[in-house]
Design a protein around this motif. Structure first.
Motif, mmCIF file in Angstrom:
data_model
loop_
_atom_site.group_PDB
_atom_site.id
_atom_site.type_symbol
_atom_site.label_atom_id
_atom_site.label_comp_id
_atom_site.label_asym_id
_atom_site.label_seq_id
_atom_site.Cartn_x
_atom_site.Cartn_y
_atom_site.Cartn_z
ATOM 1 N N VAL B 23 93.880 52.746 50.408
ATOM 2 C CA VAL B 23 92.778 51.841 50.109
ATOM 3 C C VAL B 23 93.200 50.793 49.085
ATOM 4 C CG1 VAL B 23 90.541 51.725 48.931
ATOM 5 C CG2 VAL B 23 90.939 53.429 50.720
ATOM 6 N N ASN B 24 94.016 51.216 48.129
ATOM 7 C CA ASN B 24 94.426 50.300 47.078
ATOM 8 C C ASN B 24 95.652 49.480 47.439
ATOM 9 O OD1 ASN B 24 92.608 50.618 44.688
ATOM 10 N ND2 ASN B 24 93.102 52.763 45.059
ATOM 11 N N GLY B 25 96.145 49.674 48.656
ATOM 12 C CA GLY B 25 97.243 48.834 49.108
ATOM 13 C C GLY B 25 98.588 49.170 48.482
ATOM 14 N N VAL B 27 102.325 50.657 48.101
ATOM 15 C CA VAL B 27 103.362 50.555 49.133
ATOM 16 C C VAL B 27 103.968 51.908 49.519
ATOM 17 C CG1 VAL B 27 103.973 48.210 48.551
ATOM 18 C CG2 VAL B 27 105.086 50.090 47.353
#
Lengths: 335, 335
Positions: B23-25, B27
């Motif tokens: 959700v928070n992107g 990596v």
């Protein structure tokens, strides 16, 4: 450097809205588009925040106002003015009561700002300049005297000049034994030090010797502290004919202690405060005070924050003075 | 139903932390894991909010307190107690000053709660029960009398009983021409209606006729309104020997108007308020009042919110009474 939604959009060759849809987990994004956005997010190490909600500007529309204590009416009144000024820009203001401790203020300065809000208007008591280094660039405007010439925009009033003017007002009424209530020796007591400096400067201007027995400390600036300090001065036998209190709540406490001691205000002891809170316009007697222009302070702070949001975040910080005026009332002039 | 992070995690067969990372992107999520999570997000139509920050509990650790006006010291004092009680649970409290308008309160109830905070403690003035339907399940605790038996947890004090007790106190001192200041005919004036009901009940208990000329309206409950209402009563020739003001700031304004009219308190006119704000403990004379247990109100509200966060959000709302006590001081008893 902290990347924004639009940086991701440019890198991925899509609209900001599409990036937002991916970040927010919405389903109506084509798989190849989603992959491009995620690649850009990974390359930029982008961390989404609430700014995604306000897509066009990349903002939440929410700012925070952090003050030490809402129980001190000055801050409650200032909060109302900030809410009003911010509403004109469509901003919602959330207020954080820090308690004035350095650790809590450090948390406010470095933590809340990052995820919840577009910017912060901050009236610190304890925070030092070094606490403000290394912040991630969330726009911040400081109010008051702390963190002088620090790394953020700043709205100030001239505490030394204001305190000097009020002390001169008492001297001009013929008073010579002028006490001061509210001195502090802690690192937090910046306003106290500046107001004491103005008091001593005015005494020197008039050729009155400084008498340290007339200066009463107050650990906090509430009514109870003012009453206790006044009782202490009366008990010590220094016989003041006037007292300059470093804020209005201290002065209201001093009025009460003088009343209980059977002394008349201003005939026996003239009393002055600082802040121009509403209480002092209705107290018996009404309270002479320094009136900072709270509406102007709030408006300047909101404008500085808006400018900072709309312009180069690395521009040098600005320091804007706000006006004040001496407001004599019954507690020095009589009925 | 609104899904939480953990629902997505269960559906995808991964940890909550992994969902949060997607959700928070971040990596460092394997592509096949990311795909599973995104599929679960799509199936549940999950909309992430800030809760993702506090991964273990799925919370932000931030709650909001929404009050009408911080300028009314009762709310500023209540705010301090809420901040203190919430701090024991590790929560940060952001305060929203609504202004008491129904539209702004509706925005608070439906908007801010969704994205910024875990829950809301809300003291509404104007909000109606129907404004609270259709909310998305953000936990909310209401303070005060408005939205009776509404769809949320509620901390109340018995305004009718408290006002009746204060009026009986004035009657017990031998007063018969007892005025009331603070009546309101607007939909917002729920506290005013209840306190007026207590006043009239006490008069009836004592066999004193109700005289509507002794009841003065006040559009707002600030010092200036209390002073204006008191001046109006004095000018009208109704000659009250006591006045029950529906809050302390009204009473402090009434004290000022009586002082300006050369009347003695309590010898000529006894004065009583409601709220037990700090001002009334230092005013000249000190102010008799109803003291709601603000610390207890704050603690109950925080506990109700914590329970709601930790238990079934569909459990029926609870209504908890908070205590108060009559606190007579100089303005009715004399020095």
């Amino acid at each position: 450097m902290r990347h924004r939604l639009k940086d991701v959009a440019e890198r991925a060759g899509v609209s900001v809205k599409t990036v937002s849809n991916v970040v927010n987990g919405y389903v109506h994004v084509r798989p190849d588009t989603r992959a491009r956005v995620e690649e850009a997010i990974a390359e930029l190490n982008y961390r989404p925040n609430l700014s995604a909600r306000n897509l066009r500007k990349g903002r939440t529309g929410v700012i925070a106002l952090a003050v030490p204590e809402l129980d001190i009416p000055y801050f409650a009144e200032l909060a109302r003015h900030v809410v009003t000024a911010a509403a004109e820009l469509g901003w919602t203001v959330l207020i954080d009561q820090t308690g004035g401790g350095r650790e809590q203020e450090r948390v406010v300065a470095s933590g809340i700002t990052d995820h919840l809000i577009d910017g912060l208007i901050f009236s610190p008591l304890a925070l030092a300049a070094e606490d403000l280094t290394g912040l991630d660039g969330t726009p911040m405007v400081l109010l008051g005297e702390r963190v002088d010439h620090g790394p953020a925009d700043h709205v100030v009033i001239d505490n030394v000049a204001a305190a000097r003017e009020m002390t001169a007002h008492l001297i001009g009424l013929g008073r010579r034994r002028i006490a001061a209530i509210g001195s502090q020796r802690t690192p937090e007591g910046v306003s106290a030090r500046l107001r004491l400096a103005g008091y001593t400067a005015a005494l020197a201007d008039a050729g009155i010797d400084y008498d340290e027995r007339l200066v009463a400390p107050a650990p906090a600036w509430h009514r109870a502290d003012g009453a206790a300090a006044m009782r202490g001065l009366l008990a010590s036998g220094v016989r003041p004919d006037a007292v300059f209190c470093f804020n209005d709540t201290l002065a209201l406490g001093a009025l009460r202690a003088l009343h209980e001691a059977g002394l008349r205000v201003p005939e026996d002891v003239a009393v002055a405060g600082f802040d121009d809170i509403e209480d002092g316009r209705f107290s018996i007697p009404t309270l002479s005070t320094i009136a900072p222009d709270k509406e102007r302070i709030a408006r300047l702070a909101v404008e500085l924050l808006a400018n900072r949001l709309d312009s180069d975040p690395t521009a040098p910080p600005r320091e804007l003075p706000a006006p004040y005026h001496l407001t004599p009332r019954e507690s020095t002039l009589g009925p």
